[in-house]
Structure formats: structure tokens, C-alpha cells
Design an enzyme around this catalytic site. Structure first.
Site, PDB file in Angstrom:
ATOM      1  N   ASP A   1     -79.350 -22.337-101.383  1.00  0.00           N
ATOM      2  CA  ASP A   1     -79.060 -21.093-102.025  1.00  0.00           C
ATOM      3  C   ASP A   1     -77.712 -20.761-101.871  1.00  0.00           C
ATOM      4  O   ASP A   1     -77.301 -19.660-101.322  1.00  0.00           O
ATOM      5  CB  ASP A   1     -79.925 -19.863-101.200  1.00  0.00           C
ATOM      6  CG  ASP A   1     -80.074 -18.636-101.938  1.00  0.00           C
ATOM      7  OD1 ASP A   1     -80.062 -18.739-103.208  1.00  0.00           O
ATOM      8  OD2 ASP A   1     -80.395 -17.446-101.228  1.00  0.00           O
TER       9      ASP A   1
ATOM     10  N   ALA B   1     -75.883  -4.885 -94.882  1.00  0.00           N
ATOM     11  CA  ALA B   1     -76.395  -5.378 -96.584  1.00  0.00           C
ATOM     12  C   ALA B   1     -77.871  -5.176 -96.633  1.00  0.00           C
ATOM     13  O   ALA B   1     -78.350  -5.047 -95.344  1.00  0.00           O
ATOM     14  CB  ALA B   1     -75.820  -6.741 -96.274  1.00  0.00           C
ATOM     15  N   SER B   2     -78.149  -5.131 -97.743  1.00  0.00           N
ATOM     16  CA  SER B   2     -79.693  -4.921 -98.032  1.00  0.00           C
ATOM     17  C   SER B   2     -79.980  -5.832 -99.018  1.00  0.00           C
ATOM     18  O   SER B   2     -79.514  -5.554-100.191  1.00  0.00           O
ATOM     19  CB  SER B   2     -79.678  -3.333 -98.189  1.00  0.00           C
ATOM     20  OG  SER B   2     -81.211  -3.141 -98.470  1.00  0.00           O
TER      21      SER B   2
END
Length: 544
Positions: free
Chosen positions: A286, A130-131
Site C-alpha cells: 500500500d 489523522a483519521s
């Protein structure tokens, strides 16, 4: 501004104008220079006029890059700054960007560990899993076979953040001079809050510590699982943690397919949130769907999996108590109590008119409670409360803003999983039990137990402290008596001085009058003036 900043500012202006964001500039006398400047930049037309303003703002921020994407995400929680349509678009900003070269990640890991990567890891996947804007994630195995993910900070991110933050501060400093309501919005404080959040995310040691704390808080819990962190492999720019497998929480079809108990899953999301806030005073800040998964195991008794603990919040005892009492007072429609709690907590100034504040809260929130309780949003109740309080000069409370954002995420996910979720029914027993536990006899006994070692330590000193107290009281009483006598003497002297000043002034006036009239009184005027002068001198000396 240096040349690099000017070039970046020109690029930002170009992107914003290409999306027609000059429409956000209010038409006032103060902004006339800006609007004239827009007309001069005729070669930067609005290329997306067919789109709604909120969508254009979202697309512009995405084009400007990571720093602005995250800034937009933060602004989406400050609904006092934008209309709902724009705030909703900002909430849709995706924190996904093109990955950087995996070879750079490998080099960074080796530099951080001080040895070749193969010394520590097997099966390192150079293609990222993932990025995101701040970091990207690669998979590997420890030498003992444990599957892990390695999170690496982007190598070029810090200079970009520093440059864009300087521009943000400069732009924020202009807002109070351009908007009539600019000072109330506190734009510089908004940017400062954002910068702190962003810098916290850049420190992966902080994220590792947060994850370890959350994992400890929910150790053995059927509600939430936090992957294990391996501190020996962590640094400020690299973190290694256990790899997890689960269903993304927003993939409702996959959850239903595996027979997940959706009602229990939705209720557990609410319970996890309130447990973090009120039991632990430490909550994941978050919790959007990209960071929450559901375990494949035991779908009839579903368990959440939480990742990405870079942003956390905490509340002190006073904030927790006021927040819990606020919620209960709200849902009991006791707006007077809500107003008084805000003043007592110090969230609004102590000279706030409670009656006016109560009326403002009632006006905004009473229409909300016309709906059935199951349809009322906790997050929007809190949002309306904060927006109303800001009109009464409520200071920005970063921990409460973060809590409100997290609550909105939890509500959104919960109702997506189970539309009939009654948030209030789930939360009310928890809040009432917590308040009873904090304010009843158990709380008093707990406080006594906590203080007992301290009191036991100080007990031998008690006689000496009592003696010193009496001694200080005696000395203080003597000082007060002496000061009282001195004040009386001073008062008498002042009275005598005023009397002598009055006599002196009278004699001087009479002597001067007789002398100017040319009366034949011999030396009487001179004697009167001399006596008046002497009286003045004596009075002046008594005041010295």
C-alpha cells in the site's frame, strides 16, 4: 434480506442513481428488468449530469462510506474491468473520513490495556493526528519519554463492514446473470479478495507483525526506514509505534527546498520495491503517497520512511523467477518466451495455444515499445500482460494484482520526483543479477548447503531404504507377473466364451428355423436347440 439490509440497499441505490450510475448498465436483453426498474424510480434523478461518468462513480463511492471507498481503490487496480478514464478516477479515491470522538478512542485504549491510560502514556492528544476509514491515530509519549502514535480501530466499523459485504456478495452474484461477459469477470472472487484484504487491515496485530518484519529486512539500510513497533502495547484493535517526522513524498516543493537529491530519491524508490519483491519475498502493498515520507536528515542521501503496513504481499520462488524472466523477455521483445513462461508457471491453462497467446501479447504490447525505454511504464506493461492473459483464462493471482498496483504507485511517485527516471535502466541490472544468482553455480551450492543437514540426518537410514526399495521392487515384479498370467488366462477364457456363444447362437438359430419351417427331421431341431442352450450356459460360466 432482513429489513436493515433492504434499507441499506435502498440507500445505496438512491446514491448511485443520484449520480447517474445507471449509465453503467449495459443495454442488453438480460438487463431490461433493471432498466425498467430505473424508470419506475422517477423520484431519484441524476443530480450530477454535468460531471463525467468516472468522476460521478468516484463521488458516489465516497458518499457511500469507508467500505465502498476501499472497494473502489481496489477496483482501480483491476483495469480489465473498467475503461482507463474510470479506473484513473477510482485511483483518486481518498481514504479520509470524519474522525470519531477522541473520548471513545481513550476509552478503547483503557479497555484494551486494562488500566487507566495515564498508567502507560503521557501527553495523550485526544484530537486525532489523522483519521481514515478503518482507524484513526493519536499521539502520546511512553513513560520513558519516547514519542509514539497510537492507532485505534473505529468502534463501529465491523458491523458496517459485515452488512455491506453481505450486500456486495449478493450484488456480485447477480452480475453473471446480467452481463454477457459477467462470468469471465469473476465478480464473486473480486469481492472475496476485497473482503480478505479488508479483514486483514482490521487486525492491527497483523499490521504490527508486518511492520516488524519490514523493519528487520531494512535494518541499517540507507534506502528505507520503518518505525519501531512496541508489541507490548498492541492488540487486534490497537497498535503503538514510534512517531516519525518527514516530508510527504508528494510534496515536491518542500523536498526541493531542503536540497533533496531527487534523482537518487526516485531511483531508490525503484530499488526499494525490487529489493522487497526479489530479495525478501515480502513487500509493502500500500505504498501510495499518503504512506511514504522522506526523512529530514541527509537530503543529499535521502531515505524513505514507510508507515501503514496493513497490506503486504509475498511471492514464492517460482513466481519471482517467472516474473523476473517475464520482465527481461518483455523488454527484449521476446513474446514467445513470455507466452511460454505463462504456461510453464501455471498462470494460464496448460492447453493454451502458445502461438495464439504470443500473437495476442505482441499485438497489445508492440505499440508500447515504440516509445523510448525511459518513457515506458513497468506497471502498464504488467497490466497489459495480465489483461491479455485473462482473455486466455488466466486465473486471478491476488499477489500479482497487488504487486502491479504497488509498482504503479512506485512509478508514479518516482516520475513525479524525477521526470527523467529510467525505470528499466534502474531495474534491469538488479533483475539480471538476481536471475544469475538464482540459476548459476552459487544457487546450486546454496541449495546443496541448505539440504546438507537434512541429507546428513537421513544418511544412516540409506542402506535400509535401499534394501526396502529392492524388496518392494521384487514384490512389485511378482505382482506384475501374477497379474500378467491372470490377464492371459482371462483373455483365453474370454476367447473361448465368445466361441461358445457363437456356436450356441448358430445352433439355436438353425433349430428355430427348422422348427418354424415344419421340416420333418424328427427330433433334430430340439437337439440343435438343446445343444445351443448348453453351449450358451458353458460360455456364460467361463465368463463368471
Amino acid at each position: 434480506m432482513i429489513f436493515g439490509e433492504l434499507r441499506r440497499l435502498y440507500l445505496i441505490i438512491g446514491v448511485m442513481l443520484s449520480y447517474g450510475l445507471d449509465e453503467l448498465i449495459p443495454k442488453t436483453r438480460l438487463t431490461l428488468p433493471l432498466r425498467l426498474g430505473r424508470n419506475l424510480l422517477f423520484w431519484m434523478p441524476n443530480n450530477h449530469a454535468q460531471r463525467m461518468l468516472g468522476e460521478r462513480l468516484r463521488l458516489a463511492l465516497q458518499e457511500l462510506g469507508p467500505v465502498w471507498i476501499k472497494f473502489g481503490q481496489m477496483l482501480s487496480t483491476r483495469r480489465d474491468l473498467f475503461p482507463p478514464a474510470i479506473a484513473d478516477q477510482l485511483a483518486m479515491l481518498q481514504d479520509r473520513v470524519q474522525p470519531f470522538d477522541g473520548a471513545l478512542a481513550r476509552a478503547h485504549i483503557e479497555r484494551s490495556m486494562g488500566q487507566p491510560l495515564e498508567t502507560w502514556f503521557d501527553d495523550f492528544q485526544q484530537e486525532p493526528l489523522a483519521s481514515a476509514s478503518i482507524a484513526q491515530v493519536h499521539t502520546a509519549r511512553l513513560k520513558n519519554g519516547q514519542e509514539v502514535v497510537i492507532k485505534v480501530i473505529r468502534p463501529d466499523i465491523l458491523p458496517m463492514i459485515k452488512a455491506d459485504m453481505r450486500l456486495m456478495y449478493r450484488l456480485a452474484s447477480w452480475v453473471p446473470h446480467l452481463l454477457p461477459d459477467g462470468r469471465r469477470l469473476r465478480p464473486v472472487e473480486v469481492v472475496l479478495e476485497y473482503e480478505k484484504t479488508l479483514l486483514d487491515e482490521l487486525n492491527l496485530l497483523r499490521e504490527a507483525a508486518n511492520a516488524i518484519q519490514l523493519r528487520r529486512n531494512f535494518d541499517g539500510s540507507p534506502m528505507l526506514y520503518i518505525p519501531e513497533v512496541y508489541p507490548d502495547y498492541c492488540s487486534e484493535t490497537m497498535m503503538v509505534m514510534e512517531r516519525i517526522y518527514g516530508v510527504p513524498v508528494n510534496d515536491v516543493a518542500a523536498l526541493e527546498k531542503q536540497g533533496t537529491n531527487m534523482k537518487l530519491l526516485a531511483e531508490r524508490g525503484v530499488q526499494v520495491f525490487f529489493t522487497q519483491v526479489f530479495r525478501d519475498s515480502f513487500f509493502h502493498g500500500d505504498m501510495h503517497p499518503g504512506n511514504i515520507f522522506v526523512s529530514f536528515e541527509h537530503p543529499e542521501n535521502p531515505q524513505y520512511i514507510g508507515i501503514d503496513c496493513g497490506i503486504v504481499g509475498s511471492l514464492n520462488k517460482e513466481d519471482k523467477r517467472y516474473l523476473a524472466e517475464n520482465f527481461i523477455a518483455f523488454f527484449n521483445r521476446d513474446y514467445r518466451k513470455v507466452a511460454e513462461l505463462h504456461v510453464d508457471s501455471g498462470w494460464v491453462p496448460p492447453d493454451t495455444n502458445v502461438e495464439d497467446f504470443e500473437f495476442a501479447i505482441r499485438t497489445v504490447c508492440e505499440p508500447i515499445f515504440e516509445k523510448p525505454l525511459a518513457e515506458i511504464s513497468f506497471g502498464h506493461v504488467l497490466l497489459n500482460l495480465f489483461n491479455t492473459a485473462r482473455r486466455f483464462n488466466m486465473e486471478v493471482q491476488p499477489q500479482l494484482v497487488l504487486l502491479q498496483k504497488t509498482l504503479l504507485y512506485i512509478e508514479g511517485v518516482g516520475r513525479q520526483l524525477y521526470p527523467q527516471l529510467d525505470l528499466w535502466k534502474t531495474a534491469k541490472p538488479f533483475l539480471e543479477e538476481w536471475i544469475k544468482d538464482q540459476m548459476g553455480l552459487p544457487a546450486i551450492l546454496r541449495a546443496l548447503k541448505e539440504k546438507a543437514p537434512y541429507w546428513a540426518e537421513k544418511l544412516p537410514e540409506l542402506p535400509e531404504l535401499v534394501y526396502d526399495g529392492f524388496k518392494q521392487h521384487r514384490l512389485l515384479q511378482k505382482s506384475v507377473d501374477r497379474l500378467t498370467v491372470e490377464m492371459r488366462v482371462h483373455h483365453v477364457r474370454q476367447s473361448q466364451s465368445r466361441f461358445l456363444f457363437g456356436i450356441g447362437a448358430t445352433l439355436l438359430l438353425i433349430g428355430t428355423f427348422l422348427m418354424t419351417q415344419g421340416a420333418d427331421e424328427g427330433s433334430l431341431p430340439a437337439w440343435l436347440m438343446a445343444a445351443g442352450t448348453v453351449s450358451w450356459i458353458i460360455g456364460w460360466k467361463r465368463t463368471a
